[in-house]
Design a protein around this motif. Structure first.
Motif, PDB file in Angstrom:
ATOM      1  N   LEU A  94       0.873  -1.249   0.064  1.00 19.14           N
ATOM      2  CA  LEU A  94       0.056  -0.093  -0.043  1.00 19.14           C
ATOM      3  C   LEU A  94       1.008   1.326   0.001  1.00 19.14           C
ATOM      4  O   LEU A  94       1.669   1.393   0.915  1.00 19.14           O
ATOM      5  N   HIS A  95       0.503   2.204  -0.924  1.00 14.16           N
ATOM      6  CA  HIS A  95       1.251   3.307  -0.982  1.00 14.16           C
ATOM      7  C   HIS A  95       0.413   4.429  -0.587  1.00 14.16           C
ATOM      8  O   HIS A  95      -0.670   4.614  -0.805  1.00 14.16           O
ATOM      9  N   VAL A  96       0.731   5.185   0.710  1.00 17.73           N
ATOM     10  CA  VAL A  96      -0.122   6.245   1.642  1.00 17.73           C
ATOM     11  C   VAL A  96       0.548   7.230   1.692  1.00 17.73           C
ATOM     12  O   VAL A  96       1.895   7.690   1.645  1.00 17.73           O
ATOM     13  N   LEU A  97      -0.211   8.355   1.572  1.00 22.69           N
ATOM     14  CA  LEU A  97       0.189   9.532   1.947  1.00 22.69           C
ATOM     15  C   LEU A  97      -0.363  10.044   3.283  1.00 22.69           C
ATOM     16  O   LEU A  97      -1.802  10.138   3.471  1.00 22.69           O
ATOM     17  N   ARG A  98       0.406  10.721   4.155  1.00 25.83           N
ATOM     18  CA  ARG A  98      -0.318  10.888   5.511  1.00 25.83           C
ATOM     19  C   ARG A  98       0.156  12.324   5.702  1.00 25.83           C
ATOM     20  O   ARG A  98       1.122  13.169   5.159  1.00 25.83           O
ATOM     21  N   GLY A  99      -1.130  13.120   6.159  1.00 25.21           N
ATOM     22  CA  GLY A  99      -1.086  14.519   6.350  1.00 25.21           C
ATOM     23  C   GLY A  99      -2.553  15.223   5.472  1.00 25.21           C
ATOM     24  O   GLY A  99      -3.030  14.596   4.880  1.00 25.21           O
ATOM     25  N   GLN A 100      -2.654  16.443   5.825  1.00 22.56           N
ATOM     26  CA  GLN A 100      -4.023  17.089   5.252  1.00 22.56           C
ATOM     27  C   GLN A 100      -3.856  17.145   3.530  1.00 22.56           C
ATOM     28  O   GLN A 100      -2.743  17.593   3.126  1.00 22.56           O
ATOM     29  N   SER A 101      -4.991  16.927   2.983  1.00 20.13           N
ATOM     30  CA  SER A 101      -4.983  16.850   1.540  1.00 20.13           C
ATOM     31  C   SER A 101      -4.720  18.412   1.019  1.00 20.13           C
ATOM     32  O   SER A 101      -4.260  18.468   0.012  1.00 20.13           O
ATOM     33  N   ASP A 102      -5.093  19.132   1.755  1.00 23.41           N
ATOM     34  CA  ASP A 102      -5.154  20.540   1.170  1.00 23.41           C
ATOM     35  C   ASP A 102      -3.538  21.400   1.535  1.00 23.41           C
ATOM     36  O   ASP A 102      -3.640  22.549   1.374  1.00 23.41           O
ATOM     37  N   CYS A 103      -2.588  20.657   2.078  1.00 25.99           N
ATOM     38  CA  CYS A 103      -1.269  21.211   2.179  1.00 25.99           C
ATOM     39  C   CYS A 103      -0.352  20.392   1.631  1.00 25.99           C
ATOM     40  O   CYS A 103      -0.593  19.450   1.063  1.00 25.99           O
ATOM     41  N   SER A 104       1.037  20.949   1.428  1.00 26.00           N
ATOM     42  CA  SER A 104       2.035  20.350   0.383  1.00 26.00           C
ATOM     43  C   SER A 104       2.897  19.591   1.212  1.00 26.00           C
ATOM     44  O   SER A 104       3.695  19.121   0.808  1.00 26.00           O
ATOM     45  N   GLY A 105       2.815  19.329   2.601  1.00 23.23           N
ATOM     46  CA  GLY A 105       3.785  18.770   3.477  1.00 23.23           C
ATOM     47  C   GLY A 105       3.344  17.143   3.865  1.00 23.23           C
ATOM     48  O   GLY A 105       4.088  16.773   4.713  1.00 23.23           O
TER      49      GLY A 105
END
Length: 454
Positions: A94-105
């Motif tokens: 699984l490839h995951v992005l952690r953090g708020q979707s409206d930020c670039s961090g």
């Protein structure tokens, strides 16, 4: 060594799966795009509201306690704001992005679990009608999300319409935040609804809890003098810049309009709900087989891919009780434990409610008679019904793929999640294709070095 189970989604199915996987000794990681768990059914107020009794605006204290019990368990990791944007089939990674979707961090990480449970749920099924793209026209789910999650009413004078028992809690939520609900309109005639719910009455006893819930909603509408009418639907919304009035009409069992029954109603908002459609994009990316759009599962909720399980609305629309029952079976199986006969029986009983739901509140095939040639079907690309019809009749470029390329329906930001089922129904044939990128991701995030697998 205990198995590592990853669960995507924290609605009723996901939370039940986590609870029973933990009971079976597994180590559990729970992911959700939202910042708070619960899904649509157990949606919570943001922590900034500092509610003294947050459980009182959800469906029962027991579910609130389950959420707290599961997510604070020492063998459970809770990842809010986590977006699964891809699935590598070969490594089951699984490839995951952690953090708020409206930020670039946002941070990229990967997970390689022993078992994966997909509880990604469903979203509102939308049937287009003239004017449905006007501001002030909401899906029933969006109206309830704003009311339950933000204590915001979509308007002062609201009409609730569509089909299914979900319209009742939506109306109640709107009343709770101060909106005037003009009426609740159920498109199916009373005879259709009654036949679906009263067939085999001796089996209704196992659904007594649901029946009591429906009675409570009905009592709330009666107390607040909100009319509930069957066999009537919204067939047009009108307004300059935003909705100002809607046209309702009496409809037959097939949802064809009865001429001469059209009525105009002044509103400043309308919410329409015609049931739900699953969100199987991640399941498709994992290679799971579908049956009529739903993920195919066996007796233990395992999909056609070894080690990948599914529960809840992506396997069939059946409500929160059915979703939780399926999640319980999936959680135990994913943890490697033997099936529990009691859990299997509870799930099978709950599925009976789902069958009644489909029989009592079907979608009438004649709803397309509401459409006009200039009615927008795909809002992202502003594709009209007339454009779709002409493209479908073009013998030079037949087939759903040519239809999509010729009209761009389904190629906008939502990637067909809203209009896809409608286009398929109108012109038969759109199928779920595997997309290497399941959820939106920035090019910069795609190029960034990924973290080590966990």
């Amino acid at each position: 060594m205990s198995r590592q189970v990853v669960i995507v989604g924290t609605g009723p199915a996901g939370l039940a799966a986590a609870e029973h996987a933990l009971r079976a000794g597994a180590r559990v990681t729970v992911l959700d795009q939202a910042e708070t768990p619960g899904g649509q059914y157990h949606r919570m107020l943001p922590e900034a509201y500092a509610a003294k009794r947050p459980d009182r605006i959800r469906h029962g204290r027991a579910e609130f306690d389950r959420r707290r019990r599961v997510l604070t368990h020492p063998r459970c990791r809770w990842w809010p704001g986590a977006t699964v944007w891809a699935f590598s089939r070969a490594e089951k990674r699984l490839h995951v992005l952690r953090g708020q979707s409206d930020c670039s961090g946002r941070r990229r990480v990967t997970l390689v679990p022993d078992a994966l449970i997909l509880a990604t749920g469903a979203h509102d099924r939308t049937l287009p009608f003239p004017g449905w793209e006007l501001p002030g026209v909401y899906t029933a789910g969006a109206a309830q999300a704003l009311a339950k999650g933000e204590r915001v009413a979509i308007g002062e004078r609201v009409l609730v319409a569509g089909t299914g028992p979900f319209l009742l809690p939506v109306a109640e939520s709107l009343l709770d935040v101060g909106a005037e609900v003009v009426a609740v309109l159920e498109a199916n005639p009373f005879a259709t609804v009654r036949k679906g719910w009263t067939a085999s009455p001796w089996r209704l006893a196992v659904h007594a809890g649901k029946a009591g819930e429906l009675v409570r909603y009905a009592a709330t509408l009666a107390r607040r003098r909100v009319p509930y009418r069957t066999g009537r639907a919204v067939i047009e919304a009108r307004g300059a810049g935003r909705v100002r009035e809607v046209v309702t009409a009496k409809v037959r069992a097939d949802w064809s309009v009865v001429p001469g029954t059209e009525r105009t109603c002044e509103v400043d908002a309308v919410c329409v709900g015609h049931g739900f459609v699953p969100q199987p994009e991640l399941a498709v990316a994992a290679g799971c087989a579908l049956d009529e759009g739903f993920v195919r599962v066996d007796a233990t909720q395992e999909t056609t891919v070894d080690g990948v399980f599914a529960a809840g609305e992506i396997t069939g629309i059946g409500g929160a009780v059915t979703a939780a029952a399926e999640g319980a079976v999936a959680g135990r199986a994913a943890a490697g434990a033997r099936p529990d006969p009691a859990l299997l029986r509870a799930r099978d009983r709950a599925r009976g409610f789902a069958e009644r739901l489909g029989t009592a509140h079907p979608i009438g095939a004649a709803w397309r008679s509401w459409l006009r040639e200039d009615t927008i079907v795909c809002r992202c690309e502003e594709t009209t019904y007339g454009e779709l019809t002409r493209a479908a009749e073009d013998e030079v470029c037949p087939g759903p793929h040519a239809l999509k390329l010729g009209t761009r329906a389904g190629l906008g930001p939502c990637q067909g999640r809203i209009c896809g089922p409608v286009v398929a129904e109108l012109h038969g044939g759109a199928e779920r294709h595997h997309r290497p990128i399941v959820q939106p991701i920035r090019l910069g995030e795609l190029a960034r070095t990924e973290g080590e697998p966990e």
